[in-house]
Design a protein around this motif. Structure first.
Motif, PDB file in Angstrom:
ATOM      1  N   UNK A  49       0.835  -1.199   0.000  1.00 43.46           N
ATOM      2  CA  UNK A  49       0.000   0.000   0.000  1.00 43.46           C
ATOM      3  C   UNK A  49       0.869   1.249   0.000  1.00 43.46           C
ATOM      4  N   UNK A  50       1.931   1.232   0.776  1.00 43.17           N
ATOM      5  CA  UNK A  50       2.839   2.375   0.834  1.00 43.17           C
ATOM      6  C   UNK A  50       3.507   2.635  -0.513  1.00 43.17           C
ATOM      7  N   UNK A  51       3.900   1.568  -1.194  1.00 39.76           N
ATOM      8  CA  UNK A  51       4.510   1.735  -2.522  1.00 39.76           C
ATOM      9  C   UNK A  51       3.512   2.330  -3.498  1.00 39.76           C
ATOM     10  N   UNK A  52       2.261   1.923  -3.409  1.00 32.54           N
ATOM     11  CA  UNK A  52       1.221   2.468  -4.285  1.00 32.54           C
ATOM     12  C   UNK A  52       0.994   3.943  -4.032  1.00 32.54           C
ATOM     13  N   UNK A  53       0.974   4.319  -2.763  1.00 29.98           N
ATOM     14  CA  UNK A  53       0.767   5.723  -2.413  1.00 29.98           C
ATOM     15  C   UNK A  53       1.933   6.562  -2.901  1.00 29.98           C
ATOM     16  N   UNK A  67       1.643   7.140  -6.624  1.00 31.33           N
ATOM     17  CA  UNK A  67       0.622   8.154  -6.939  1.00 31.33           C
ATOM     18  C   UNK A  67       1.163   9.548  -6.645  1.00 31.33           C
ATOM     19  N   UNK A  68       1.854   9.706  -5.521  1.00 29.70           N
ATOM     20  CA  UNK A  68       2.410  11.020  -5.184  1.00 29.70           C
ATOM     21  C   UNK A  68       3.475  11.451  -6.185  1.00 29.70           C
ATOM     22  N   UNK A  69       4.298  10.527  -6.636  1.00 28.29           N
ATOM     23  CA  UNK A  69       5.316  10.856  -7.637  1.00 28.29           C
ATOM     24  C   UNK A  69       4.636  11.267  -8.936  1.00 28.29           C
ATOM     25  N   UNK A  70       3.600  10.575  -9.334  1.00 26.41           N
ATOM     26  CA  UNK A  70       2.874  10.926 -10.556  1.00 26.41           C
ATOM     27  C   UNK A  70       2.261  12.319 -10.436  1.00 26.41           C
ATOM     28  N   UNK A  71       1.592  12.588  -9.309  1.00 25.25           N
ATOM     29  CA  UNK A  71       0.982  13.916  -9.128  1.00 25.25           C
ATOM     30  C   UNK A  71       2.041  15.003  -9.081  1.00 25.25           C
TER      31      UNK A  71
END
Length: 78
Positions: free
Chosen positions: A53-57, A60-64
């Protein structure tokens, strides 16, 4: 000669008693080990889920962040 038979059978009985008590202790230790291993496996599974879950978050933050940086860069060029 009968005395030797009785002393050897007595020794065999005491060895049998010691072995059975040793086996009882070993089986108890093994059951304790199995329960602790099962608990550790559950904890590892939970930690693995949390890390996923942490890797997914983070992704997403890197993409944003990259989208925001691209927008800022585009606006600064003009």
């Amino acid at each position: 000669m009968p005395k030797k038979k009785s002393s050897s059978s007595l020794a065999q009985q005491s060895v049998g008693i010691r072995l059975s008590s040793h086996e009882k202790i070993c089986s108890e230790r093994m059951s304790n080990l199995m329960t602790s291993i099962e608990r550790l496996e559950k904890k590892v599974d939970a930690l693995q889920d949390n890390v996923s879950k942490g890797k997914g978050i983070v992704a997403v933050l890197v993409f944003l962040g990259s989208v925001a940086a691209a927008c800022i860069g585009y606006l600064n060029i003009k």
